[in-house]
Design an enzyme around this catalytic site. Structure first.
Site, short mmCIF file in Angstrom:
data_model
loop_
_atom_site.label_atom_id
_atom_site.label_comp_id
_atom_site.label_asym_id
_atom_site.label_seq_id
_atom_site.Cartn_x
_atom_site.Cartn_y
_atom_site.Cartn_z
N ASP A 156 46.26 33.96 39.35
CA ASP A 156 45.79 35.12 40.10
C ASP A 156 44.37 34.85 40.61
O ASP A 156 43.50 34.42 39.86
CB ASP A 156 45.82 36.37 39.21
CG ASP A 156 46.15 37.61 40.02
OD1 ASP A 156 45.30 38.01 40.83
OD2 ASP A 156 47.25 38.15 39.86
N SER A 210 46.90 41.31 45.19
CA SER A 210 48.00 41.02 44.26
C SER A 210 49.31 41.67 44.69
O SER A 210 50.38 41.09 44.52
CB SER A 210 47.67 41.57 42.87
OG SER A 210 46.66 40.84 42.29
N ASP A 240 36.46 45.61 45.92
CA ASP A 240 37.08 45.07 47.12
C ASP A 240 36.06 45.00 48.26
O ASP A 240 36.34 44.47 49.33
CB ASP A 240 38.26 45.95 47.57
CG ASP A 240 39.36 45.98 46.52
OD1 ASP A 240 39.52 44.98 45.81
OD2 ASP A 240 40.03 47.03 46.39
N ARG A 290 48.15 51.99 47.85
CA ARG A 290 48.68 51.03 46.87
C ARG A 290 49.01 51.73 45.57
O ARG A 290 48.28 52.61 45.11
CB ARG A 290 47.66 49.91 46.65
CG ARG A 290 48.10 48.93 45.59
CD ARG A 290 47.36 47.63 45.67
NE ARG A 290 47.30 46.97 44.38
CZ ARG A 290 46.71 45.81 44.16
NH1 ARG A 290 46.15 45.17 45.16
NH2 ARG A 290 46.69 45.30 42.96
N LYS A 345 48.04 42.35 34.47
CA LYS A 345 48.81 41.69 35.53
C LYS A 345 50.31 41.72 35.26
O LYS A 345 51.08 41.11 36.01
CB LYS A 345 48.36 40.22 35.69
CG LYS A 345 46.92 40.04 36.11
CD LYS A 345 46.69 40.42 37.57
CE LYS A 345 45.23 40.33 37.95
NZ LYS A 345 44.95 40.83 39.30
N ASP A 372 40.98 35.97 38.98
CA ASP A 372 40.87 37.25 39.66
C ASP A 372 40.05 38.28 38.88
O ASP A 372 39.06 38.80 39.37
CB ASP A 372 42.26 37.82 39.90
CG ASP A 372 42.17 39.11 40.69
OD1 ASP A 372 41.71 39.06 41.83
OD2 ASP A 372 42.51 40.17 40.12
N HIS A 377 36.28 39.38 39.86
CA HIS A 377 35.92 40.72 40.34
C HIS A 377 34.64 41.25 39.68
O HIS A 377 34.05 42.21 40.17
CB HIS A 377 37.03 41.72 40.02
CG HIS A 377 38.14 41.73 41.02
ND1 HIS A 377 37.94 41.92 42.37
CD2 HIS A 377 39.48 41.59 40.87
CE1 HIS A 377 39.10 41.91 42.98
NE2 HIS A 377 40.06 41.70 42.11
N ASP A 383 48.21 34.01 44.21
CA ASP A 383 48.58 35.14 45.07
C ASP A 383 47.55 35.44 46.15
O ASP A 383 47.86 36.11 47.13
CB ASP A 383 48.85 36.40 44.22
CG ASP A 383 47.67 36.81 43.37
OD1 ASP A 383 46.75 35.99 43.14
OD2 ASP A 383 47.65 37.97 42.91
N HIS A 384 46.33 34.96 45.98
CA HIS A 384 45.24 35.17 46.95
C HIS A 384 44.01 34.52 46.36
O HIS A 384 44.00 34.17 45.18
CB HIS A 384 44.96 36.66 47.20
CG HIS A 384 44.73 37.41 45.93
ND1 HIS A 384 43.53 37.35 45.25
CD2 HIS A 384 45.55 38.18 45.17
CE1 HIS A 384 43.63 38.06 44.14
NE2 HIS A 384 44.85 38.57 44.05
N HIS A 444 38.36 39.77 46.80
CA HIS A 444 39.24 38.67 47.15
C HIS A 444 38.71 38.01 48.42
O HIS A 444 37.73 38.47 49.00
CB HIS A 444 40.65 39.20 47.44
CG HIS A 444 41.29 39.84 46.25
ND1 HIS A 444 42.48 40.53 46.33
CD2 HIS A 444 40.92 39.91 44.96
CE1 HIS A 444 42.81 40.98 45.15
NE2 HIS A 444 41.87 40.63 44.29
O1 LIG Z 1 42.86 46.46 41.87
C1 LIG Z 1 42.06 45.52 41.82
O2 LIG Z 1 41.66 45.03 40.76
C2 LIG Z 1 41.51 44.98 43.12
O3 LIG Z 1 41.30 46.01 44.03
C3 LIG Z 1 42.47 44.05 43.74
O4 LIG Z 1 42.87 43.08 42.84
P1 LIG Z 1 44.38 42.63 42.71
O5 LIG Z 1 44.98 42.76 44.07
O6 LIG Z 1 44.24 41.18 42.30
O7 LIG Z 1 45.02 43.44 41.70
MN LIG Z 2 45.93 39.07 42.33
MN LIG Z 3 42.07 41.13 42.27
#
Ligand SMILES: O=C(O)[C@H](O)COP(=O)(O)O
Ligand SMILES: [Mn+2]
Ligand SMILES: [Mn+2]
Length: 570
Positions: A38, A91, A181, A297, A372, A441, A445, A482-483, A513
């Protein structure tokens, strides 16, 4: 297959044939380990690239020694169903594409179109909240930024105006500050912009204010039931008007809380409530009010949606549940039908790889840690809860650490996940073992470069453990991400790529990201000789991965999947 209904010849679409044809060249029966790193992208190898700085002997070796089986994939923008190539990956869209093998237009774009065409105002969800417009308050709860991952501020603005134009008189916004973000410290910019929009509405006679707030990692936006106390803090502030901090405006809240703790990042701000001149909260949610959670989301809104909607609920004491008209921007869980009412229909992601695999007798084991877990199960399966088959799939969750920022324990559960995956592989019961390693990830963050380096080193060790296990069973591995995230910890000049330094010469932290591509690597003793990445798909992205692993299981991919990345030389 053709058949006749009332004299009309019907051709059953080939997509509905679950049985896949055997691959003409790749044998079936090899065990496959699918590893998702991740937030692990490819970027200039400099001192702000935590993945480069980290000691990652395993990943380095894979890159150096197998040029035909290492390549980059697009993981952002249009390649994953986002509105434009300016949009970084995330993600949800990443795992959707990985698991579904096709690109679906995602929430961000669906909401944009519904607002643009006005369709959003014609649906059942909008009509539902409209009942509160004349006499009651409409509340908006969500992430205030233009990150475009969970929500977008311009969608909130359009919706506020849309409600006012259709008769809403009293509006309250409950803001969740981002800094994850988008740049840390940028919350004030979004709050000021919203406050001036609300002021404009007030000039037109609308009673519109920010009523409460807090950082997204402290208030409301937990996910996968990792820490209900986060959702409770939000509920208390938004519904009951209760929080440890009270201020006369949101701007004042940000200023004062920062004075109290100058290092506080937007995402961790404690909950606060806005009060009037006699100390009363200006916007608690009460009977007959309407509530809109404006994130599109799902993962970080499902828990709040449960708290707002479920009659039977035991996660924390809600007190007396007000009778509200609650809608989500989207429906966050279509299996649970949660929420019941929503403004925009979510993408319909069907015929995912997981469903094909069980129809072709491929048994799957999936594992990650809590933060995750839903990514490699729910999101991978097209936002579908549970397994397709209980006997053919097993999903294991390793509890994540709770109550700390992940830079405090950057190794997270990488090794525990690897060990579970190895046990699953060694048991011989599972054909595909799929994991997600969160460190690049989740630690990325936090914006803590040194901690992210440690996190990435743990990932590399976990990968080594799993590849050793693949070797023992003579299997195949596929590693991808994934990114991007951990590969870039600094804000850069977009033209030159040079880091942007502040006045004191310190680099400006990047917590978000990125739009960078991600690696994909295949290998293992079980990989048939002659298998290599095709050279004719330079623009391939995450959606090409599903066809690839279906091939590695020895099947041809469904006809409507994005093309497989591999070819077999004779
Ligand atoms: O929700 C989060 O932690 C971030 O906004 C995005 O991170 P994720 O897409 O890796 O979950
Ligand atoms: Mn991710
Ligand atoms: Mn993330």
């Amino acid at each position: 297959m053709n058949f006749e209904v009332q004299g009309i010849r019907v051709n059953i679409s080939r997509a509905h044939r679950w049985k896949l044809r055997p691959h003409p060249k790749i044998r079936q029966g090899k065990k496959l380990m699918v590893i998702i790193l991740d937030g692990w992208g490819e970027q200039i190898p400099d001192e702000y690239n935590a993945i480069h700085v980290a000691k990652t002997p395993m990943m380095d070796e894979l890159k150096k020694t197998a040029p035909d089986r290492w390549r980059l994939l697009r993981a952002h923008g249009l390649s994953v169903g986002l509105p434009s190539d300016e949009d970084m990956g995330n993600s949800e869209v990443g795992h959707n594409a990985l698991g579904a093998g096709r690109i679906f237009e995602q929430g961000a774009g669906l909401v944009d179109s519904a607002l643009k065409t006005g369709k959003i105002y014609e649906g059942e969800g909008f009509k539902y909240i409209q009942q509160a417009f004349a006499k009651n308050t409409v509340h908006f709860v969500g992430l205030l930024s233009d990150g475009g991952v969970h929500s977008r501020a311009n969608q909130l603005s359009a919706l506020l105006k849309g409600c006012v134009n259709r008769g809403a008189k009293r509006l309250r916004v409950h803001v969740l500050l981002d800094g994850r973000d988008v740049a840390p410290g940028s919350a004030i910019k979004y709050v000021e912009a919203l406050e001036s929009e609300l002021e404009e509405l007030r000039k037109g006679g609308i009673d519109a204010w920010i009523a409460s707030g807090g950082g997204r990692m402290a208030v409301t936006m937990d996910r996968y039931e990792n820490d209900w106390s986060i959702v409770k803090r939000g509920y208390d502030a938004q519904v009951k008007g209760e929080a440890p901090h009270k201020f006369s405006s949101c701007g004042e809240a940000l200023k004062k809380l920062l004075e109290m703790d100058p290092k506080l990042n937007d995402q961790y701000f404690p909950p606060f409530v806005i009060i009037d001149s006699i100390g009363q909260p200006i916007g608690p949610i009460v009977d007959d009010d309407a509530v809109v959670t404006f994130n599109f989301r799902a993962d970080r809104m499902v828990m709040a949606a449960k708290a707002f909607e479920l009659e039977i609920f035991d996660k924390f004491d809600r007190g007396k549940l007000p009778k509200i008209k609650y809608v989500g921007m989207l429906q966050y869980d279509s299996d649970l039908k949660l929420p019941k009412k929503y403004l925009v229909s979510p993408p319909q992601i069907d015929k995912t790889s997981g469903e094909y695999l069980i129809h072709n007798n491929i048994k799957t084991f999936a594992c990650s840690e809590t933060v995750k877990f839903g990514h490699v199960t729910f999101v991978w399966n097209g936002n579908r809860s549970g397994q397709f088959s209980h006997s053919m799939e097993k999903y294991v969750q390793i509890p994540s650490d709770v109550g700390i920022a992940f830079n405090m324990k950057p190794e997270m559960k990488a090794i525990a996940i690897a060990e579970k995956a190895c046990d699953a592989l060694a048991s011989g019961k599972w054909d595909q073992v799929r994991v997600n390693l969160a460190n690049g990830d989740m630690v990325g963050h936090t914006g803590d470069l040194n901690a992210t380096v440690i996190g990435c080193e743990a990932v590399d060790q976990a990968v080594k453990i799993m590849l050793d296990a693949v070797e023992v069973v003579g299997g195949i591995f596929l590693i991808t991400a994934d990114h991007g995230n951990g590969e870039d910890m600094v804000k850069r000049n977009l033209k030159t790529g040079a880091p942007i330094l502040d006045k004191g010469g310190k680099f400006q932290v990047l917590t978000s990201h990125t739009c960078n591509p991600v690696p994909i690597i295949i290998g293992g003793k079980g990989l048939q000789k002659g298998v290599r990445f095709r050279r004719d798909l330079p623009g391939a992205g995450l959606a090409n991965v599903a066809a690839t692993f279906i091939n590695l299981h020895g099947f041809e991919a469904p006809w409507d999947y994005e093309p497989s990345l591999i070819e077999v030389l004779d």
